[in-house]
Design a protein around this motif. Structure first.
Motif, PDB file in Angstrom:
ATOM      1  N   UNK A  31     -21.208 -46.419  -5.015  1.00  0.00           N
ATOM      2  CA  UNK A  31     -22.174 -46.438  -6.188  1.00  0.00           C
ATOM      3  C   UNK A  31     -23.303 -45.756  -5.653  1.00  0.00           C
ATOM      4  N   UNK A  32     -23.461 -45.083  -3.990  1.00  0.00           N
ATOM      5  CA  UNK A  32     -24.185 -44.272  -4.193  1.00  0.00           C
ATOM      6  C   UNK A  32     -24.615 -42.570  -4.095  1.00  0.00           C
ATOM      7  N   UNK A  33     -24.597 -42.444  -5.889  1.00  0.00           N
ATOM      8  CA  UNK A  33     -24.738 -41.590  -6.643  1.00  0.00           C
ATOM      9  C   UNK A  33     -25.951 -41.281  -7.279  1.00  0.00           C
ATOM     10  N   UNK A  34     -26.428 -40.538  -7.501  1.00  0.00           N
ATOM     11  CA  UNK A  34     -28.194 -40.437  -8.074  1.00  0.00           C
ATOM     12  C   UNK A  34     -27.080 -39.292  -9.588  1.00  0.00           C
ATOM     13  N   UNK A  35     -27.732 -39.607 -10.823  1.00  0.00           N
ATOM     14  CA  UNK A  35     -27.771 -38.578 -11.527  1.00  0.00           C
ATOM     15  C   UNK A  35     -29.133 -38.114 -11.950  1.00  0.00           C
ATOM     16  N   UNK A  36     -28.956 -36.160 -11.980  1.00  0.00           N
ATOM     17  CA  UNK A  36     -29.747 -35.719 -12.392  1.00  0.00           C
ATOM     18  C   UNK A  36     -30.052 -34.931 -13.252  1.00  0.00           C
ATOM     19  N   UNK A  37     -31.271 -34.858 -14.330  1.00  0.00           N
ATOM     20  CA  UNK A  37     -31.543 -34.229 -15.415  1.00  0.00           C
ATOM     21  C   UNK A  37     -32.745 -33.358 -15.157  1.00  0.00           C
ATOM     22  N   UNK A  83     -37.400 -25.743  -7.691  1.00  0.00           N
ATOM     23  CA  UNK A  83     -37.940 -26.706  -8.081  1.00  0.00           C
ATOM     24  C   UNK A  83     -36.671 -28.241  -8.396  1.00  0.00           C
ATOM     25  N   UNK A  84     -35.991 -27.979  -8.532  1.00  0.00           N
ATOM     26  CA  UNK A  84     -34.426 -28.546  -8.549  1.00  0.00           C
ATOM     27  C   UNK A  84     -33.674 -28.866  -7.482  1.00  0.00           C
ATOM     28  N   UNK A 113     -39.308 -32.924 -15.988  1.00  0.00           N
ATOM     29  CA  UNK A 113     -39.345 -32.454 -16.854  1.00  0.00           C
ATOM     30  C   UNK A 113     -39.847 -31.147 -16.816  1.00  0.00           C
ATOM     31  N   UNK A 114     -40.004 -30.307 -17.461  1.00  0.00           N
ATOM     32  CA  UNK A 114     -40.511 -28.534 -17.525  1.00  0.00           C
ATOM     33  C   UNK A 114     -41.848 -28.078 -16.098  1.00  0.00           C
ATOM     34  N   UNK A 115     -42.820 -29.167 -16.496  1.00  0.00           N
ATOM     35  CA  UNK A 115     -44.190 -28.961 -15.631  1.00  0.00           C
ATOM     36  C   UNK A 115     -43.793 -29.952 -14.240  1.00  0.00           C
ATOM     37  N   UNK A 116     -43.046 -30.285 -13.927  1.00  0.00           N
ATOM     38  CA  UNK A 116     -42.349 -30.482 -13.099  1.00  0.00           C
ATOM     39  C   UNK A 116     -42.737 -32.427 -12.555  1.00  0.00           C
TER      40      UNK A 116
END
Length: 143
Positions: A101-107, A116-117, A68-71
């Motif tokens: 399937x060693x994939x992470x989806x990052x939002x 931070x990302x 989220x915006x506030x980390x």
């Protein structure tokens, strides 16, 4: 509503009155229609837009990290108290998945600083993630 108990020469009526049952089923249907979209939403993050995004099908065993915006960081909708703990938690999730399937989806929130990302991406790489897919909203034509 009334109930027919018979009378006169006919005796007791044995027919089932299904009207109350139909009313209950309609109310339950409406409740489930309202609640279901709320359950599937996940973590509320304002995603950046991109012109060339690709739709993906939700799979039950995907690993989704949301920031989220506030980390505040979430792993599959569950809040991670300390970001460094993310490494261990992602490692545990990866052990349950097949090697393909060693994939992470990052939002990540669009207002979140790039540093931070990158920090979260480093934690994922440290946990053994082979691919990181960034999730974005489809850009609307004309904007």
């Amino acid at each position: 509503m009334s109930m027919a108990v018979g009378g006169g020469k006919k005796g007791v009526m044995a027919d089932i009155n299904v009207t109350p049952m139909a009313d209950i089923m309609i109310v339950l249907l409406i409740i489930f229609m309202v609640i279901t979209p709320m359950l599937q939403k996940g973590v509320d993050v304002r995603l950046p837009t991109a012109a060339n995004t690709k739709e993906r099908k939700d799979e039950p065993k995907t690993i989704i990290v949301a920031i989220k915006k506030d980390t505040t960081t979430f792993l599959n909708g569950v809040k991670v108290e300390n970001q460094p703990d993310l490494v261990k938690q992602v490692k545990d999730r990866l052990e349950e998945l097949p090697d393909t399937m060693k994939v992470v989806y990052l939002k990540a929130d669009e207002e979140l600083p790039y540093s931070d990302v990158m920090k979260i991406m480093d934690f994922c790489r440290e946990a053994g993630v082979e691919e990181i897919a960034l999730i974005a909203e489809q850009k609307v034509q004309g904007s």
